[in-house]
Scaffold this motif. Structure first.
Motif, short mmCIF file in Angstrom:
data_model
loop_
_atom_site.label_atom_id
_atom_site.label_comp_id
_atom_site.label_asym_id
_atom_site.label_seq_id
_atom_site.Cartn_x
_atom_site.Cartn_y
_atom_site.Cartn_z
N LEU A 162 -12.68 -10.00 -4.00
CA LEU A 162 -11.97 -9.67 -3.12
C LEU A 162 -10.67 -10.31 -2.20
O LEU A 162 -9.72 -9.80 -2.14
CB LEU A 162 -11.77 -8.26 -2.50
CG LEU A 162 -12.87 -7.33 -4.61
CD1 LEU A 162 -13.32 -5.83 -3.95
CD2 LEU A 162 -11.27 -7.10 -5.26
N LEU A 212 -6.67 -10.91 -2.53
CA LEU A 212 -5.81 -10.20 -1.70
C LEU A 212 -5.58 -11.17 -0.51
O LEU A 212 -4.17 -10.53 -0.03
CB LEU A 212 -6.23 -9.16 -0.87
CG LEU A 212 -6.79 -7.64 -2.08
CD1 LEU A 212 -7.96 -6.85 -1.36
CD2 LEU A 212 -5.80 -7.19 -2.81
N VAL A 252 -5.22 -4.66 -6.64
CA VAL A 252 -6.30 -4.83 -7.12
C VAL A 252 -7.57 -3.34 -7.11
O VAL A 252 -7.29 -2.06 -6.23
CB VAL A 252 -7.07 -4.80 -6.12
CG1 VAL A 252 -9.09 -5.42 -6.52
CG2 VAL A 252 -6.57 -6.50 -5.82
N ALA A 256 -14.79 -1.27 -0.07
CA ALA A 256 -12.88 -1.85 0.39
C ALA A 256 -13.42 -2.03 1.76
O ALA A 256 -12.78 -2.13 2.02
CB ALA A 256 -13.07 -0.19 -0.19
N LEU A 288 -2.16 -4.19 4.15
CA LEU A 288 -3.47 -4.04 3.64
C LEU A 288 -3.65 -2.88 3.53
O LEU A 288 -3.04 -2.25 4.26
CB LEU A 288 -4.94 -4.28 3.12
CG LEU A 288 -5.72 -4.25 2.59
CD1 LEU A 288 -5.97 -4.14 0.50
CD2 LEU A 288 -7.15 -4.30 3.11
N VAL A 310 -4.96 0.79 1.91
CA VAL A 310 -6.70 1.11 0.88
C VAL A 310 -6.45 2.23 0.73
O VAL A 310 -6.04 2.79 1.36
CB VAL A 310 -7.62 0.84 1.94
CG1 VAL A 310 -8.91 1.03 0.89
CG2 VAL A 310 -7.77 -1.04 2.27
N ARG A 317 -0.46 -5.81 0.32
CA ARG A 317 -1.57 -5.23 -1.19
C ARG A 317 -1.84 -4.49 -0.79
O ARG A 317 -2.64 -3.57 -0.22
CB ARG A 317 -2.70 -6.40 -0.99
CG ARG A 317 -2.35 -7.58 -0.67
CD ARG A 317 -1.29 -8.51 0.51
NE ARG A 317 -1.92 -9.88 1.06
CZ ARG A 317 -0.60 -10.98 0.65
NH1 ARG A 317 0.59 -10.20 1.34
NH2 ARG A 317 -1.21 -11.93 1.07
N LEU A 332 -5.54 -1.80 -2.23
CA LEU A 332 -6.79 -1.67 -2.74
C LEU A 332 -6.96 -0.59 -3.01
O LEU A 332 -7.18 0.35 -2.47
CB LEU A 332 -7.49 -2.57 -1.72
CG LEU A 332 -9.42 -2.50 -2.28
CD1 LEU A 332 -9.25 -3.52 -3.62
CD2 LEU A 332 -10.20 -2.73 -0.90
N THR A 349 -9.07 2.60 -4.92
CA THR A 349 -11.23 3.00 -5.43
C THR A 349 -10.94 4.20 -6.06
O THR A 349 -10.32 4.29 -5.54
CB THR A 349 -11.76 2.77 -3.69
OG1 THR A 349 -12.01 3.75 -3.55
CG2 THR A 349 -11.82 1.97 -2.88
#
Length: 457
Positions: free
Chosen positions: A119, A123, A131, A145, A216, A218, A243, A245, A247
């Motif tokens: 990952l 990324l 992702v 993560a 990033l 998240v 990017r 990410l 979950t």
């Protein structure tokens, strides 16, 4: 913003008027427009205009500058000055003294080096910009993560962290601030219904803050349901370096989404008590937390291996099982898990009571399509443990393509995992899923070799 949302605190630009903001304000007042009137003429949100004038946003996109110049009726010289000021703002970077950091993890991560490295590579390089980390409740999506976010932040990448309302925040959150509010508002517009935040101003405001720099974002514990794909692509387009990410327990299934299925940890082979196996190391670590005075004996390691196999190496289940060692020993714990593992894991589902882990698992499986649910019931009711795709076609009478689609859905749900032992593409239903569905536990691998081969044929 919801109090559960958490993004790292950052030192944002001081709300002083920048050169760009001063020019916009001067031209706006010159022709007698309010911020609202300028917003209506330019189709730019009021908040974005206010942030630009106050110096909170200094890196507007070229199309924003063009719309602003058109609405302000600027001549060639004034337009060139506005574009130069905007370009200077974009070149100065984000304006914070240090990159925003992710929350602090509460526990060390065990056995996820390969997943974290994959990952991080995807990324950091920008090979993947969306992702989606999916898996069963408690399998360790948030912890992975966090590990990836920590690696990227250590390399200098800003990390914006958002925990969805209702999600379990298994980490130490950070102080909230304006960056948090902007992130939460933008996420609400991306995840919310079409009628929510129709003007997309929050997405624009976050884009103005991030500009083109790598960062990033998240989204932890994203809720089930469709995402606003137009807002999602708008955010990624406006922030070329961003990017995402995500979950959750199921993917969005949108174009450009890289689905990363997180399976439970590997367990020792039947008959083995390998203390180096990731699941055993994790379980024994939890045992030491409950009983810090204890030293693992050979018998303890054997029981630990049995527990890990019975619980499929599921990290959350292993932690929940180890918590019972306050009132029993490993032998008694193993006996209880062998009879009914799910009954001892109620507190894994996020609440105490009969609707704990079993209820959470049932709700997850209820979202399966009818064909996939029927296949899962058939797999739970058959003899043997492992199976192959060819065995599904014989079990259901469906063609290879339809059987593959059903198997993919079961894999993404977390009910089925790939079995790496022996090579080849083999699969098995998790013992926890079988137990939650009322099916008897599968026999050992050695005892079922013949039945497995017959089903796979």
């Amino acid at each position: 913003m919801n109090s559960t949302a958490a993004v790292a605190a950052a030192t944002l630009p001081a709300p002083e008027t920048s050169r760009l903001g001063g020019l916009i304000r001067t031209h706006r007042l010159r022709i007698g427009l309010t911020q609202r009137e300028l917003a209506d003429l330019s189709t730019i949100s009021v908040r974005a205009i206010r942030d630009l004038e106050q110096g909170k946003a200094r890196r507007p996109r070229p199309d924003t500058v063009r719309l602003m110049a058109d609405a302000l009726r600027l001549g060639p010289r004034a337009r060139a000055a506005l574009e130069a000021a905007a370009q200077q703002g974009r070149a100065t970077g984000a304006g914070w003294e240090q990159p925003p950091a992710p929350p602090t993890a509460l526990h060390p991560i065990v056995g996820r080096d390969a997943e974290a490295a994959a990952l991080e590579t995807e990324l950091s390089s920008g090979t993947e910009r969306l992702v989606h980390l999916v898996g069963l409740t408690g399998v360790g999506k948030t912890r992975l993560a966090l590990a990836v976010a920590e690696r990227l932040h250590a390399a200098g990448m800003p990390v914006l962290w958002y925990t969805s309302p209702g999600a379990t925040a298994d980490h130490l959150g950070c102080a909230e601030g304006e960056l948090t509010a902007r992130t939460a508002a933008a996420v609400a517009q991306v995840q919310g219904p079409a009628a929510a935040g129709a003007d997309g101003g929050a997405v624009d405001a976050l884009a103005e803050l991030l500009g083109e720099q790598p960062a990033l974002l998240v989204l932890d514990g994203a809720p089930a349901g469709p995402v606003r794909f137009d807002r999602l692509t708008g955010l990624l387009r406006a922030c070329p370096g961003l990017r995402l990410l995500v979950t959750s327990d199921q993917p969005w299934e949108v174009p450009g989404e890289r689905i990363f299925l997180l399976a439970p940890l590997e367990v020792p082979a039947v008959g083995g008590a390998d203390a180096a196996a990731p699941s055993v190391r994790l379980f024994l670590d939890h045992v030491r937390r409950v009983r810090p005075e204890s030293t693992a004996t050979a018998a303890d390691r054997e029981y630990a291996a049995r527990v890990c196999r019975r619980l499929d190496g599921h990290p959350g289940a292993l932690a929940a099982a180890a918590s019972w060692l306050v009132v029993c020993d490993l032998a008694a714990l193993w006996q209880g898990l062998d009879e009914d593992p799910v009954a001892l894991l109620d507190h894994l589902g996020g609440r105490v009571g009969s609707d704990g882990f079993r209820g959470a698992l049932h709700r997850r499986l209820e979202r399966l399509s009818a064909p996939a649910r029927g296949l899962l019931e058939a797999l739970c009711g058959r003899a043997g443990d492992e199976f192959e795709l060819a065995g599904i076609t014989g079990l259901t009478g469906s063609g290879l393509a339809e059987s593959g689609r059903m198997l993919r859905e079961l894999l993404l749900s977390g009910a089925v995992r790939t079995a790496h032992e022996g090579g080849g593409s083999r699969f098995r239903v998790l013992g926890l899923v079988r137990a939650a569905c009322g099916a008897p536990p599968a026999a050992s691998a050695g005892a079922t070799a013949g039945a497995t081969a017959a089903t796979a044929a």
